[in-house]
Motif scaffolding. Structure first.
Motif, PDB file in Angstrom:
ATOM      1  N   PRO A  13       1.060  -1.097  -0.050  1.00 43.54           N
ATOM      2  CA  PRO A  13       0.248  -0.180  -0.171  1.00 43.54           C
ATOM      3  C   PRO A  13       0.604   1.002  -0.095  1.00 43.54           C
ATOM      4  O   PRO A  13       0.108   1.897  -0.185  1.00 43.54           O
ATOM      5  N   ASP A  14       2.018   2.228   0.724  1.00 45.58           N
ATOM      6  CA  ASP A  14       2.846   2.953   0.573  1.00 45.58           C
ATOM      7  C   ASP A  14       3.555   2.817  -0.980  1.00 45.58           C
ATOM      8  O   ASP A  14       3.124   3.976  -0.797  1.00 45.58           O
ATOM      9  N   ASP A  17       1.010   4.465  -2.947  1.00 44.86           N
ATOM     10  CA  ASP A  17       0.090   5.805  -2.189  1.00 44.86           C
ATOM     11  C   ASP A  17       1.033   6.556  -2.419  1.00 44.86           C
ATOM     12  O   ASP A  17       0.730   7.443  -3.234  1.00 44.86           O
ATOM     13  N   VAL A  18       2.739   6.229  -2.990  1.00 45.28           N
ATOM     14  CA  VAL A  18       3.818   6.900  -3.221  1.00 45.28           C
ATOM     15  C   VAL A  18       3.291   7.272  -4.945  1.00 45.28           C
ATOM     16  O   VAL A  18       3.637   7.882  -5.456  1.00 45.28           O
ATOM     17  N   LEU A  19       3.246   6.245  -5.358  1.00 44.49           N
ATOM     18  CA  LEU A  19       2.442   5.813  -7.047  1.00 44.49           C
ATOM     19  C   LEU A  19       1.403   7.417  -7.375  1.00 44.49           C
ATOM     20  O   LEU A  19       1.218   8.008  -8.334  1.00 44.49           O
ATOM     21  N   GLU A  32      -6.431   1.743  -8.593  1.00 37.14           N
ATOM     22  CA  GLU A  32      -5.032   1.211  -7.680  1.00 37.14           C
ATOM     23  C   GLU A  32      -6.122  -0.453  -7.594  1.00 37.14           C
ATOM     24  O   GLU A  32      -7.254  -0.847  -7.595  1.00 37.14           O
ATOM     25  N   ALA A  33      -4.789  -1.536  -7.491  1.00 39.02           N
ATOM     26  CA  ALA A  33      -5.151  -3.109  -7.451  1.00 39.02           C
ATOM     27  C   ALA A  33      -4.234  -3.372  -6.325  1.00 39.02           C
ATOM     28  O   ALA A  33      -3.502  -3.167  -6.680  1.00 39.02           O
ATOM     29  N   ALA A  34      -4.411  -4.296  -5.808  1.00 41.28           N
ATOM     30  CA  ALA A  34      -3.327  -5.069  -4.471  1.00 41.28           C
ATOM     31  C   ALA A  34      -3.144  -6.292  -4.982  1.00 41.28           C
ATOM     32  O   ALA A  34      -2.094  -5.900  -4.063  1.00 41.28           O
TER      33      ALA A  34
END
Length: 311
Positions: A13-14, A17-19, A32-34
């Motif tokens: 997730p970090d 977030d940066v991207l 986003e996709a995890a």
């Protein structure tokens, strides 16, 4: 104009977030996709313009995501940038082999990432609308290139290139041979640019036997001369020995009357803003068509330059 849509697939997730922060600051739309499975679903439903995918993820890793995207005919055109770990050479190779268009190593510099994104999207856009025969950039890229030079107040010379009597050649020898002649013309233009032009000169394929070469005024004469010399040397080899010796083929005109049609020559009309201001792409096309028409009145390969000046 719609924003460029970028899909980020990463289980960290970090990193996401940066991207996301970096890309949204540049006015990109971000999805986003995890994990890999969620990423494939989002790609199928959202149709992004670019995918950034991590190599190592649960469920489906980046390599498998690449393979699946490239197998889907509706998604295979989407460019992919792979995120890999520092020093993980095998990951880089695996990603490229699976179909990734580029990779970037974590931790990454935002400026480098953005530069690679711009480059990848630009290259993908050109590939999508490239002429399928020559793979040269098509009309959209040509218009964008012309507009960019106008906007930057750059000096330019636009060479509109066209084959004469090409229809008669196609009618006698068939489209396959006609396509081969067209492809050879593209090679001639590329060689002329390499030998006589600038590194950033642009060559585009409008369609059929129509091309455009965008250079600078100081290079236009040398490029046109090189194109004509090489074309006139090469074109006769596309005819059979009998027609080559005769210097013409016999073909019906529009009224169905047999005519002696000379070996196809090449005509070039050169539009420049060296001595006159050009503020719109449409002006270039109008003047280019007029010049090319004049060049075609001559029975051999030649080029004509626009010598008019601003009032």
């Amino acid at each position: 104009m719609p924003k460029t849509k970028i899909l980020i697939i990463d289980d960290d997730p970090d990193i996401r977030d940066v991207l996301t922060i970096t890309l949204m600051a540049e006015n990109y739309e971000v999805i986003e996709a995890a994990d890999g499975e969620e990423g494939l679903v989002r790609a199928q439903t959202e149709h992004p313009d670019l995918v950034i995918v991590d190599y190592k993820m649960p469920k489906r890793d980046g390599r498998e995501v690449c393979r699946q995207l490239k197998k889907d005919i509706l998604l295979s055109h989407i460019p992919i940038i792979m995120l890999t770990g520092k020093g993980e050479t095998a990951d880089k190779v695996g990603g490229i082999d699976a179909g990734a268009d580029d990779y970037i190593v974590k931790p990454f510099e935002p400026d480098e990432l953005l530069a690679r994104i711009r480059m990848t999207i630009r290259r993908s856009s050109r590939d999508l609308e490239a002429n399928p025969l020559t793979r040269l950039p098509g009309n959209l890229s040509i218009l964008n290139e012309l507009q960019e030079r106008i906007d930057n107040n750059s000096l330019f010379a636009v060479c509109y290139v066209d084959l004469d009597k090409f229809k008669a050649y196609n009618d006698k020898y068939g489209f396959e041979h006609g396509d081969e002649l067209i492809k050879e013309c593209a090679r001639i233009f590329l060689r002329a640019r390499a030998e006589c032009g600038n590194s950033n000169d642009f060559i585009g394929h409008i369609g059929g036997d129509d091309f455009v070469v965008i250079t600078t005024p100081d290079k236009a004469d040398a490029i046109c001369t090189s194109i004509i010399k090489e074309y006139d040397r090469t074109a006769p080899t596309f005819y059979n020995e009998e027609d080559r010796r005769a210097g013409f083929i016999v073909a019906d005109d529009r009224q169905g009357i047999p005519q002696k049609i000379p070996i196809a020559s090449i005509s070039i009309g050169v539009v420049s803003n060296e001595k006159r201001k050009i503020s719109h792409v449409g002006e270039i096309g109008e003047v280019g068509a007029e010049l090319k028409k004049q060049a075609k009145t001559v029975e051999h390969s030649n080029y004509i330059k626009d010598m008019r000046t601003s009032s």
